[in-house]
Design an enzyme around this catalytic site. Structure first.
Site, mmCIF file in Angstrom:
data_model
loop_
_atom_site.group_PDB
_atom_site.id
_atom_site.type_symbol
_atom_site.label_atom_id
_atom_site.label_comp_id
_atom_site.label_asym_id
_atom_site.label_seq_id
_atom_site.Cartn_x
_atom_site.Cartn_y
_atom_site.Cartn_z
ATOM 1 N N ASP A 74 -11.080 -2.182 -9.464
ATOM 2 C CA ASP A 74 -10.808 -2.715 -8.119
ATOM 3 C C ASP A 74 -9.733 -3.798 -8.173
ATOM 4 O O ASP A 74 -8.975 -3.912 -9.144
ATOM 5 C CB ASP A 74 -12.132 -3.208 -7.495
ATOM 6 C CG ASP A 74 -12.169 -3.055 -5.994
ATOM 7 O OD1 ASP A 74 -11.564 -3.906 -5.306
ATOM 8 O OD2 ASP A 74 -12.774 -2.094 -5.490
ATOM 9 N N ARG A 132 -7.161 -13.706 5.181
ATOM 10 C CA ARG A 132 -7.472 -13.643 3.756
ATOM 11 C C ARG A 132 -6.240 -14.062 2.933
ATOM 12 O O ARG A 132 -5.899 -13.428 1.945
ATOM 13 C CB ARG A 132 -7.916 -12.231 3.351
ATOM 14 C CG ARG A 132 -8.787 -12.247 2.111
ATOM 15 C CD ARG A 132 -8.917 -10.871 1.486
ATOM 16 N NE ARG A 132 -9.885 -10.900 0.395
ATOM 17 C CZ ARG A 132 -9.957 -10.005 -0.556
ATOM 18 N NH1 ARG A 132 -9.141 -8.976 -0.564
ATOM 19 N NH2 ARG A 132 -10.845 -10.109 -1.510
ATOM 20 N N TRP A 173 -7.849 2.830 -1.052
ATOM 21 C CA TRP A 173 -6.773 2.310 -0.192
ATOM 22 C C TRP A 173 -7.399 1.288 0.750
ATOM 23 O O TRP A 173 -8.034 1.650 1.730
ATOM 24 C CB TRP A 173 -6.135 3.461 0.583
ATOM 25 C CG TRP A 173 -4.943 3.110 1.418
ATOM 26 C CD1 TRP A 173 -4.850 2.146 2.375
ATOM 27 C CD2 TRP A 173 -3.656 3.736 1.381
ATOM 28 N NE1 TRP A 173 -3.601 2.130 2.931
ATOM 29 C CE2 TRP A 173 -2.842 3.101 2.341
ATOM 30 C CE3 TRP A 173 -3.110 4.782 0.639
ATOM 31 C CZ2 TRP A 173 -1.520 3.485 2.584
ATOM 32 C CZ3 TRP A 173 -1.796 5.159 0.877
ATOM 33 C CH2 TRP A 173 -1.012 4.512 1.839
ATOM 34 N N ASP A 174 -7.175 0.015 0.460
ATOM 35 C CA ASP A 174 -7.849 -1.066 1.191
ATOM 36 C C ASP A 174 -6.915 -1.648 2.262
ATOM 37 O O ASP A 174 -5.692 -1.438 2.234
ATOM 38 C CB ASP A 174 -8.257 -2.147 0.175
ATOM 39 C CG ASP A 174 -9.493 -2.926 0.588
ATOM 40 O OD1 ASP A 174 -9.852 -2.876 1.776
ATOM 41 O OD2 ASP A 174 -10.088 -3.591 -0.275
ATOM 42 N N ASN A 233 -7.209 -5.429 4.367
ATOM 43 C CA ASN A 233 -8.164 -6.531 4.496
ATOM 44 C C ASN A 233 -7.887 -7.593 5.542
ATOM 45 O O ASN A 233 -8.311 -8.733 5.379
ATOM 46 C CB ASN A 233 -8.324 -7.200 3.136
ATOM 47 C CG ASN A 233 -9.245 -6.392 2.244
ATOM 48 O OD1 ASN A 233 -10.357 -6.061 2.638
ATOM 49 N ND2 ASN A 233 -8.766 -6.030 1.079
ATOM 50 N N ASP A 254 -18.853 -3.614 3.182
ATOM 51 C CA ASP A 254 -19.012 -4.511 2.033
ATOM 52 C C ASP A 254 -20.447 -4.999 1.923
ATOM 53 O O ASP A 254 -20.803 -5.688 0.965
ATOM 54 C CB ASP A 254 -18.073 -5.724 2.176
ATOM 55 C CG ASP A 254 -16.664 -5.393 1.696
ATOM 56 O OD1 ASP A 254 -16.494 -4.371 1.007
ATOM 57 O OD2 ASP A 254 -15.736 -6.157 2.008
HETATM 58 C C1 DGJ Z 1 -12.572 -5.322 0.362
HETATM 59 C C2 DGJ Z 1 -13.302 -4.104 -0.087
HETATM 60 O O1 DGJ Z 1 -14.168 -3.670 0.918
HETATM 61 C C3 DGJ Z 1 -14.047 -4.390 -1.383
HETATM 62 O O2 DGJ Z 1 -14.791 -3.285 -1.757
HETATM 63 C C4 DGJ Z 1 -13.062 -4.778 -2.430
HETATM 64 O O3 DGJ Z 1 -12.234 -3.701 -2.741
HETATM 65 C C5 DGJ Z 1 -12.248 -5.974 -1.967
HETATM 66 N N1 DGJ Z 1 -11.661 -5.741 -0.676
HETATM 67 C C6 DGJ Z 1 -11.185 -6.317 -2.952
HETATM 68 O O4 DGJ Z 1 -10.358 -7.302 -2.511
#
Ligand code: DGJ
Length: 725
Positions: free
Chosen positions: A368, A445, A479-480, A482, A550
């Site tokens: 990750d 973030r 593929w995140d 955030n 999460d």
């Molecule tokens: C948010 C994701 O939902 C997590 O599983 C993890 O990948 C974090 N980001 C990493 O920054």
């Protein structure tokens, strides 16, 4: 299945998997909606001709005989703007005269087998041309020259219809699209409750049910993504309807950015439903000859309440939305290091997790966040997608090779759309971050968002991701995404086109996803956005599974999975067992099994007993894989009906086996002594694996299974596996 046009009464009839959808060309070319519901035979349709009313104060265009008809009282397939239809509009075009009166009327139609793709946008597809039939109705707004083509596809096996619209500029001057919803439908009556899925980070897709009433009500997102806050899903269910009873209409938008879904109940108690791109702060300049494609909406009808609606969505999405090699292939059981180590790891640490994973029966190791740039916390390096050699000695390649030598698959994390203020990329290209001149960028973030409308940004990402993906034998990509988008603006777009930003952004994301998935077709992509912040059919088109949340605490995660199951199949939801303390490993496993299963922990931080238990769990998961991924889900006790207990089950198509899970979240109130099952064959007999006892399907469904000897403890759960005797 089929689409038929009756020349005599100018009626279109769409039949799909036991449902019928009917509309007709009415006075002077309006398209009147007549019916959507359980199948009706073709020969009664003449009755629909009488379905037009007139009310005082209803305006009438002058080409209609006075007091016979008004667009304001007619159920419509397209909601006009600024003319005699005064309800919420589904299309609004501002012409060169500055006016936005928009009233498209029928011109022609076409019916053909198969289903067209939508350029640049994800959409459901036909596996064979025979599986689907499509109707295109071309409408024209003569004043602006806006041609609005309504596209309908019906599916042979499912009570589902997709709808979208194509707006074309047939005039010789540009015009501005201010609103172009994917569909409009006026339902008879307003005796419905609206169901939507709201939430936040760590609590996605919570169930909300409310009666609809006069006026406009609905949901939407202005966050640049479909969002944790509201899912692009809405259902209307008849009053008193529940899991198994009542008529349920489900609407889901195949789109991952700003959306809106609204219902207006008018003075005739007609309920107008519209859904599509959020028209707040949206605009699109369309030049002569150009076309604008809306995203697609999926409309599902169920006469068997919410359960029937969900099962139709699940089958449809597994069959006609999820694509690629992993559509039918078994997804590897994975371990991800995120909850175990965060960004604090070395290659040796990761290798140790992988080694344990192999010994335990896990099939893939996923690395990750934290492997690139100088990334040790969330203050830096997004965009610098080259390896952090201090952490991974010998680079990604060396770790991949070592993990592969163990016999495991390898997965990797990216957050392509982001850029850290502290990154080499931002220092080199500050204009690549989204922003608005004269305003400071907000951080989320500690990061900014890359301007995905720009081809140079997308090329950079494709190339730099390729440095790792093309050179190493990588099987999986997470593929995140955030943060939400603020100060939405692009340095490249001219002022008059800044309103196009949000839609262009997601088109850019889809284009990059398309390039990556085509260049690396064997990759299993898992979508993610701080858990399930972009859990929608648009993402599902590119990634067959999406990290659900999460929140991995089984006792609250289960509610998220119940909500998600309203329209997304189990195969779509990434679900992991973590070291979260509130539940036993058995309960964590029972909850995570309802999805694309995996683990998310550091084996060194859990007890030896826990490690042994995990090993035992894995075999069990494998044998239930098909039943869970492709079976029929029945929600038995839902969190929205009972806050203390919940239960769900899967059966296969032939009704030869069933896996039932019962969970006591809080022991406050016992849920009777028996749990009634659903979806079995009453005439068949089933053997309970644990005890060998045999029960008839009728008994299991009517009398239920005994919960009497089950411990009444917080967090206790149990599975019951039945096979046909
Ligand atoms: C948010 C994701 O939902 C997590 O599983 C993890 O990948 C974090 N980001 C990493 O920054």
């Amino acid at each position: 299945m089929g689409i038929r046009f009756n020349e005599k009464n100018k009626t279109f009839k769409l039949d799909a998997g036991g449902a019928s959808y009917v509309f007709r060309i009415f006075h002077t070319g309006y398209l009147a909606h007549l019916y959507f519901g359980a199948y009706i035979p073709d020969d009664n349709l003449v009755d629909f001709e009488r379905r037009s009313v007139y009310a005082s104060f209803s305006a009438q265009p002058d080409d209609i005989e006075p007091y016979t008809f008004s667009p304001d009282t007619c159920p419509m397939e397209i909601g006009c703007n600024g003319g005699a239809d005064m309800r919420i509009a589904s299309v609004q075009i501002r012409g060169k005269d500055g006016n936005a009166v928009t009233e498209p009327r029928y011109v022609s139609h076409k019916i053909y087998s198969g289903k067209p793709a939508i350029p640049g946008l994800p959409a459901l597809y036909a596996n064979t041309p025979e599986e689907c039939e499509t109707l295109e109705v071309t409408m024209l707004d003569p004043r602006t020259g806006a041609e609005c083509m309504l596209v309908y596809t019906v599916f042979e096996k499912y009570p589902a219809i997709t709808r979208s619209m194509i707006v074309k500029n047939t005039s010789d001057t540009p015009f501005e699209i201010e609103r172009a919803m994917s569909f409009c439908m006026d339902m008879n009556g307003c005796d419905y409750d609206m169901i939507t899925l709201y939430g936040r980070h760590m609590q996605e897709r919570d169930f909300m049910r409310r009666p609809i009433g006069h006026g406009t009500q609905g949901i939407g997102s202005r966050r640049g993504s479909s969002s944790h806050a509201q899912n692009p899903f809405m259902a209307l269910i008849s009053k008193g309807g529940d899991e198994d009873h009542g008529e349920a209409y489900g609407f889901n938008l195949v789109y991952s950015a700003n959306f809106k879904a609204e219902v207006e109940v008018d003075y005739n108690n007609t309920s107008r439903v519209i859904m599509g791109i959020n028209y707040d702060d949206f605009g699109w300049t369309l030049s002569p000859g150009e076309s604008f494609y809306t995203p697609e909406a999926v409309l599902v009808y169920s006469a068997e309440g919410l359960g029937g609606m969900s099962r139709a969505f699940h089958k449809l999405y597994n069959n006609n939305l999820v694509r690629g090699e992993w559509k039918h292939k078994r997804r590897p059981l994975l371990v991800n290091n995120w909850e175990g180590t965060g960004m604090d790891f070395t290659d040796e640490k990761l290798y140790a997790i992988a080694k344990w994973a192999k010994e335990t029966g896990i099939e893939m190791f996923v690395m990750d966040d934290g492997w690139f740039g100088r990334r040790n916390d969330d203050t830096s390096s997004l965009g610098d997608w080259y390896v952090n050699e201090e952490k991974l000695k010998g680079g990604v390649g060396s770790l991949v090779a070592r993990v592969k030598a163990l016999g495991l698959k390898f997965g990797i994390w990216y957050e392509p759309e982001m850029i850290s203020p502290d990154s080499d990329l931002f220092r080199a290209h500050p204009d690549w971050a989204i922003g608005v001149p004269g305003r400071k960028r907000s951080v989320g973030r500690q990061q900014y968002v890359l301007d995905m409308t720009r081809p140079d940004v997308r090329d950079y990402l494709f190339d730099i991701m390729g440095e790792v993906l093309a050179r190493n034998d990588i099987d999986y990509l997470k593929w995140d995404f955030n943060r939400n988008i603020s100060e939405a603006g692009s340095a490249l777009l001219p002022p008059e086109r800044q309103k196009e930003f949000y839609h262009r952004y997601i088109l850019g994301v889809y284009e990059l996803m398309d390039r990556i998935t085509k260049a690396y077709p064997h990759l299993l992509v898992e979508g993610c956005s701080g858990g399930g912040g972009r859990f929608d059919p648009g993402i599902l088109y590119f990634s067959p599974q999406i990290w659900c949340s999460d929140n991995t605490d089984a006792l609250s995660r289960v509610d998220i999975q119940f909500g998600t199951s309203l329209c997304y199949p189990a195969s779509a939801q990434g679900a992991h067992v973590s070291a979260s303390p509130r539940a036993s490993y058995e309960t964590k496993r029972n909850v995570a099994m309802w999805g694309s299963f995996g683990y998310e922990l550091d084996p060194e931080k859990i007890s030896e007993d826990a490690r042994a238990e995990i090993k035992a769990q894995i075999a069990d998961y494998h044998r239930h894989y098909d039943l869970i991924h492709y079976g029929d889900l029945y929600r038995l006790v839902c969190p929205w009906d009972d806050p203390y207990n919940c239960a769900w089950m899967f059966t296969d198509e032939g009704k030869t086996q069933a896996l039932v899970t019962y969970l006591i979240k809080f022991k406050k109130e016992r849920r009777g002594l028996f749990l009634r099952l659903k979806g079995l064959d009453p005439a068949k007999y089933y053997r309970l694996e644990e005890t060998g006892e045999v029960f008839s399907g009728a008994l299991l469904m009517n009398a239920g299974i005994s919960l009497f000897n089950m411990p009444n403890e917080d967090g206790y759960s149990k599975t019951f596996y039945f096979t046909q005797a």
